[in-house]
Design a protein around this motif. Structure first.
Motif, short mmCIF file in Angstrom:
data_model
loop_
_atom_site.label_atom_id
_atom_site.label_comp_id
_atom_site.label_asym_id
_atom_site.label_seq_id
_atom_site.Cartn_x
_atom_site.Cartn_y
_atom_site.Cartn_z
N ILE A 146 0.84 -1.20 0.00
CA ILE A 146 0.00 0.00 0.00
C ILE A 146 0.87 1.25 0.00
CG2 ILE A 146 -1.66 1.32 1.37
CD1 ILE A 146 -2.81 -1.40 2.29
N GLY A 147 1.96 1.22 0.79
CA GLY A 147 2.86 2.36 0.84
C GLY A 147 3.52 2.65 -0.48
N ARG A 148 3.69 1.62 -1.31
CA ARG A 148 4.27 1.81 -2.63
C ARG A 148 3.22 2.12 -3.70
NH1 ARG A 148 9.57 0.20 -3.18
NH2 ARG A 148 10.47 -0.89 -1.40
N GLY A 149 1.95 2.21 -3.27
CA GLY A 149 0.89 2.49 -4.23
C GLY A 149 0.57 1.30 -5.10
N PHE A 150 0.85 0.10 -4.61
CA PHE A 150 0.64 -1.12 -5.40
C PHE A 150 -0.71 -1.73 -5.03
CE2 PHE A 150 1.03 -5.72 -5.96
CZ PHE A 150 1.45 -5.80 -7.28
N ASP A 151 -1.46 -2.12 -6.05
CA ASP A 151 -2.76 -2.75 -5.85
C ASP A 151 -2.56 -4.19 -5.41
OD1 ASP A 151 -5.31 -3.75 -5.90
OD2 ASP A 151 -5.63 -3.45 -8.05
N ILE A 152 -2.85 -4.49 -4.15
CA ILE A 152 -2.62 -5.83 -3.61
C ILE A 152 -3.44 -6.88 -4.34
CG2 ILE A 152 -4.43 -5.79 -1.85
CD1 ILE A 152 -0.84 -6.99 -1.26
N GLY A 153 -4.53 -6.46 -5.00
CA GLY A 153 -5.35 -7.41 -5.74
C GLY A 153 -4.61 -8.05 -6.90
N ARG A 154 -3.53 -7.42 -7.37
CA ARG A 154 -2.75 -7.99 -8.48
C ARG A 154 -1.99 -9.23 -8.06
NH1 ARG A 154 0.97 -3.64 -11.01
NH2 ARG A 154 1.55 -5.45 -12.30
N LEU A 155 -1.91 -9.49 -6.76
CA LEU A 155 -1.20 -10.67 -6.30
C LEU A 155 -2.10 -11.90 -6.23
CD1 LEU A 155 1.03 -9.14 -3.48
CD2 LEU A 155 1.60 -9.58 -5.87
N GLN A 156 -3.38 -11.74 -6.48
CA GLN A 156 -4.29 -12.88 -6.58
C GLN A 156 -4.35 -13.28 -8.05
OE1 GLN A 156 -7.73 -10.94 -4.53
NE2 GLN A 156 -7.63 -12.72 -3.17
N ARG A 157 -3.57 -14.30 -8.40
CA ARG A 157 -3.41 -14.68 -9.79
C ARG A 157 -4.24 -15.92 -10.11
NH1 ARG A 157 -1.54 -10.21 -11.65
NH2 ARG A 157 -1.68 -11.42 -13.61
N PHE A 158 -4.75 -15.97 -11.34
CA PHE A 158 -5.59 -17.08 -11.78
C PHE A 158 -5.16 -17.53 -13.18
CE2 PHE A 158 -8.00 -14.51 -8.83
CZ PHE A 158 -8.53 -15.45 -7.95
N THR A 159 -5.52 -18.77 -13.49
CA THR A 159 -5.27 -19.34 -14.81
C THR A 159 -6.59 -19.86 -15.36
OG1 THR A 159 -3.07 -20.04 -14.09
CG2 THR A 159 -3.93 -21.03 -16.12
N LEU A 160 -6.83 -19.62 -16.65
CA LEU A 160 -8.04 -20.13 -17.29
C LEU A 160 -7.97 -21.65 -17.38
CD1 LEU A 160 -10.70 -19.33 -18.76
CD2 LEU A 160 -9.36 -19.33 -20.89
N LYS A 161 -9.02 -22.33 -16.96
CA LYS A 161 -9.04 -23.79 -17.03
C LYS A 161 -8.94 -24.25 -18.48
CE LYS A 161 -11.77 -24.55 -12.82
NZ LYS A 161 -13.02 -25.11 -12.27
#
Length: 304
Positions: A234-249
């Motif tokens: 958050i302090g770096r202005g980074f969206d933590i949601g980008r760390l939830q990664r997914f792959t298309l089945k």
């Protein structure tokens, strides 16, 4: 020397030694005229460019831009991040182990990076790689399948799941083993992978599941849930949601979590990675030995 400083200096020289009040006024004038040190913090030095990685498939249009970035110096890379418990390596020299060694076939354990994860590193200075295994005879075949699937390329954005670029150029990182392996170890270094001889009764799926479980402590999901890490992002202005990664089945029916992303240094964690795999094999052999023919052996029996 500017006019203000020059005038203050002239006043200083004209003072009488007995005129304490005038002396003090002149001293204050000189102090005010002198340039003051900046209170702005020094800018951090620019990151050194990462070593280039050779492409493993023809899909990498500009291989010179593909980089597997190392950990920052503050992360003590020589120690690495993995710290598996010690293994009783005497097990590998036993007749019981030799009887089952390699009976389950061969697996290749790897650590892979891509430009998409490297870009995340550039923003939060924490690097994540994909650590897993394959039953393929060549690691390049596994890299092609990761690229075709766009592994970890999707993330949530509001109520949608969107794809991000640069996740179709996965490349196996070098895994240099710095020391000799134990006698009859089931793990052998191949440069960009670790060859693992699975014991009889252990399938590749069994091994892959165990490997993911044993890496849970350094997994992206575990680290992203830590309050201190989240505050840093958050302090770096980074969206933590980008760390939830997914792959298309594969059947395109939905998405599955990319659960094999871990924080480690391929360069400095390779030996610990091999130690961890040896522990997985030892645990499996000992468990089967106890269930069929109880044995006093334990992977913790020898103190290091």
């Amino acid at each position: 020397m500017n006019m203000q400083t020059s005038n203050a200096l002239a006043s200083w020289l004209a003072l009488s030694a007995n005129d304490r009040s005038a002396f003090e006024r002149a001293r204050l004038a000189l102090t005010a005229a002198a340039p003051q040190p900046s209170l702005e913090p020094e800018a951090a030095p620019p990151l050194a460019p990462a070593p280039e990685s050779e492409p493993v498939t023809q899909r990498v249009a500009q291989p010179q831009q593909l980089s597997l970035l190392p950990l920052p110096a503050s992360a003590s890379p020589r120690r690495g991040r993995l710290a598996p418990p010690p293994v009783d390596t005497a097990l590998f020299a036993s007749a019981a182990f030799r009887a089952v060694a390699g009976g389950g076939g061969t697996a290749l354990a790897y650590v892979a990076g891509c430009r998409g994860m490297a870009q995340i590193y550039e923003e939060i200075h924490t690097t994540f790689y994909k650590a897993g295994s394959t039953s393929a005879s060549a690691i390049a075949a596994r890299m092609r399948s990761l690229n075709d699937a766009g592994y970890a390329s999707y993330r949530r954005l509001g109520h949608e799941v969107v794809a991000e670029p640069e996740f179709d150029c996965w490349s196996a990182a070098s895994l240099p083993l710095h020391g000799p392996r134990p006698t009859n170890s089931p793990v052998t270094g191949l440069g960009n992978a670790l060859q693992v001889l699975l014991p009889a009764g252990m399938t590749h799926e069994d091994f892959d599941i165990a490997l993911t479980e044993h890496l849970r402590s350094v997994s992206l999901a575990t680290i992203a849930a830590q309050p201190a890490f989240r505050l840093t992002c958050i302090g770096r202005g980074f969206d933590i949601g980008r760390l939830q990664r997914f792959t298309l089945k594969q059947d395109k029916s939905g998405f599955k979590a990319a659960c094999e992303l871990v924080r480690l240094s391929p360069r400095w964690d390779a030996d610990a990675y091999a130690d961890l795999i040896e522990g997985i094999i030892a645990d499996f052999v000992l468990a089967r030995s106890r269930s069929g023919n109880p044995s006093p052996m334990s992977r913790h029996a020898i103190e290091r």
